[in-house]
Design a protein around this motif. Structure first.
Motif, mmCIF file in Angstrom:
data_model
loop_
_atom_site.group_PDB
_atom_site.id
_atom_site.type_symbol
_atom_site.label_atom_id
_atom_site.label_comp_id
_atom_site.label_asym_id
_atom_site.label_seq_id
_atom_site.Cartn_x
_atom_site.Cartn_y
_atom_site.Cartn_z
ATOM 1 N N UNK A 1 0.830 -1.205 0.000
ATOM 2 C CA UNK A 1 0.000 0.000 0.000
ATOM 3 C C UNK A 1 0.870 1.263 0.000
ATOM 4 N N UNK A 2 1.914 1.271 0.761
ATOM 5 C CA UNK A 2 2.844 2.404 0.807
ATOM 6 C C UNK A 2 3.540 2.611 -0.525
ATOM 7 N N UNK A 3 3.944 1.530 -1.195
ATOM 8 C CA UNK A 3 4.579 1.637 -2.508
ATOM 9 C C UNK A 3 3.603 2.208 -3.534
ATOM 10 N N UNK A 4 2.350 1.762 -3.471
ATOM 11 C CA UNK A 4 1.343 2.287 -4.398
ATOM 12 C C UNK A 4 1.062 3.759 -4.136
ATOM 13 N N UNK A 5 1.059 4.162 -2.885
ATOM 14 C CA UNK A 5 0.834 5.571 -2.545
ATOM 15 C C UNK A 5 1.972 6.441 -3.040
ATOM 16 N N UNK A 6 3.210 5.961 -2.890
ATOM 17 C CA UNK A 6 4.376 6.711 -3.377
ATOM 18 C C UNK A 6 4.332 6.810 -4.901
ATOM 19 N N UNK B 1 1.651 6.694 -6.832
ATOM 20 C CA UNK B 1 0.560 7.606 -7.200
ATOM 21 C C UNK B 1 0.988 9.058 -6.993
ATOM 22 N N UNK B 2 1.689 9.341 -5.902
ATOM 23 C CA UNK B 2 2.173 10.705 -5.645
ATOM 24 C C UNK B 2 3.170 11.130 -6.726
ATOM 25 N N UNK B 3 3.993 10.182 -7.170
ATOM 26 C CA UNK B 3 4.955 10.487 -8.244
ATOM 27 C C UNK B 3 4.226 10.874 -9.526
ATOM 28 N N UNK C 1 2.255 15.019 -13.428
ATOM 29 C CA UNK C 1 1.146 15.719 -14.081
ATOM 30 C C UNK C 1 1.114 17.189 -13.709
ATOM 31 N N UNK C 2 1.362 17.496 -12.454
ATOM 32 C CA UNK C 2 1.405 18.903 -12.022
ATOM 33 C C UNK C 2 2.545 19.650 -12.691
ATOM 34 N N UNK C 3 3.687 18.983 -12.879
ATOM 35 C CA UNK C 3 4.825 19.626 -13.551
ATOM 36 C C UNK C 3 4.479 19.977 -14.991
ATOM 37 N N UNK C 4 3.772 19.086 -15.675
ATOM 38 C CA UNK C 4 3.349 19.363 -17.053
ATOM 39 C C UNK C 4 2.378 20.537 -17.078
#
Length: 173
Positions: free
Chosen positions: A11-16, A18-20, A25-28
């Protein structure tokens, strides 16, 4: 107990991950917010065509020798050349010349192979019409001087720099 730890870890790996993706997307989005808009308000703003743009054909009646090279090199046998033979001097004299822009594919072969350079391509691209018969132009319509977009006072001309085009074509990775 180990199964619970393994679930929390995944779950922690998936959260990291998703945040990446959200960060990418925000950078674009932030990158595009600094760019100027690409939209052109067409009737009031026009983009200058490129240097070798092939628009409406311009015809000079006085230069034409009725050799019909333009008809022979045209992939659709488009230009209609009517001429009469003057027997005492054994020369052709042009009577009429017409091109149907509803059929023309704007390949430029007629302009390239014309021996007297009586044909040329202009930067005019607004050739649309509600009646297809208006697209068949004779030597009078073909002989009018081309309208230059850059000289029209009522229109704002937009020139796109190559730098802007190269930036917009970059592939985001």
């Amino acid at each position: 107990m180990f199964s619970t730890l393994i679930e929390f870890r995944s779950y922690g790996q998936q959260a990291v991950e998703a945040a990446k993706y959200i960060g990418q997307g925000s950078a674009v989005t932030l990158d595009h917010s600094n760019r100027s808009p690409v939209t052109v308000q067409y009737p009031y703003e026009k983009i200058l065509p490129s240097e070798r743009f092939r628009g409406r054909i311009h015809f000079e009646f006085d230069k034409c020798i009725a050799c019909e090279v333009c008809v022979r090199v045209c992939p659709v046998n488009l230009p209609v050349v009517d001429w009469i033979l003057i027997k005492d001097i054994k020369k052709k004299r042009l009577k009429s010349y017409s091109i149907d822009f509803g059929v023309c594919i704007f390949c430029g072969n007629c302009v390239e192979y014309c021996p007297t350079n009586c044909l040329s391509m202009t930067e005019e691209y607004e050739l649309s019409s509600y009646d297809r018969h208006e697209l068949n132009q004779d030597q009078t319509a073909l002989g009018r001087l081309p309208l230059s977009i850059s000289q029209d006072v009522s229109i704002q001309v937009l020139s796109i720099s190559l730098n802007f085009l190269s930036e917009s074509r970059k592939v985001w990775r």
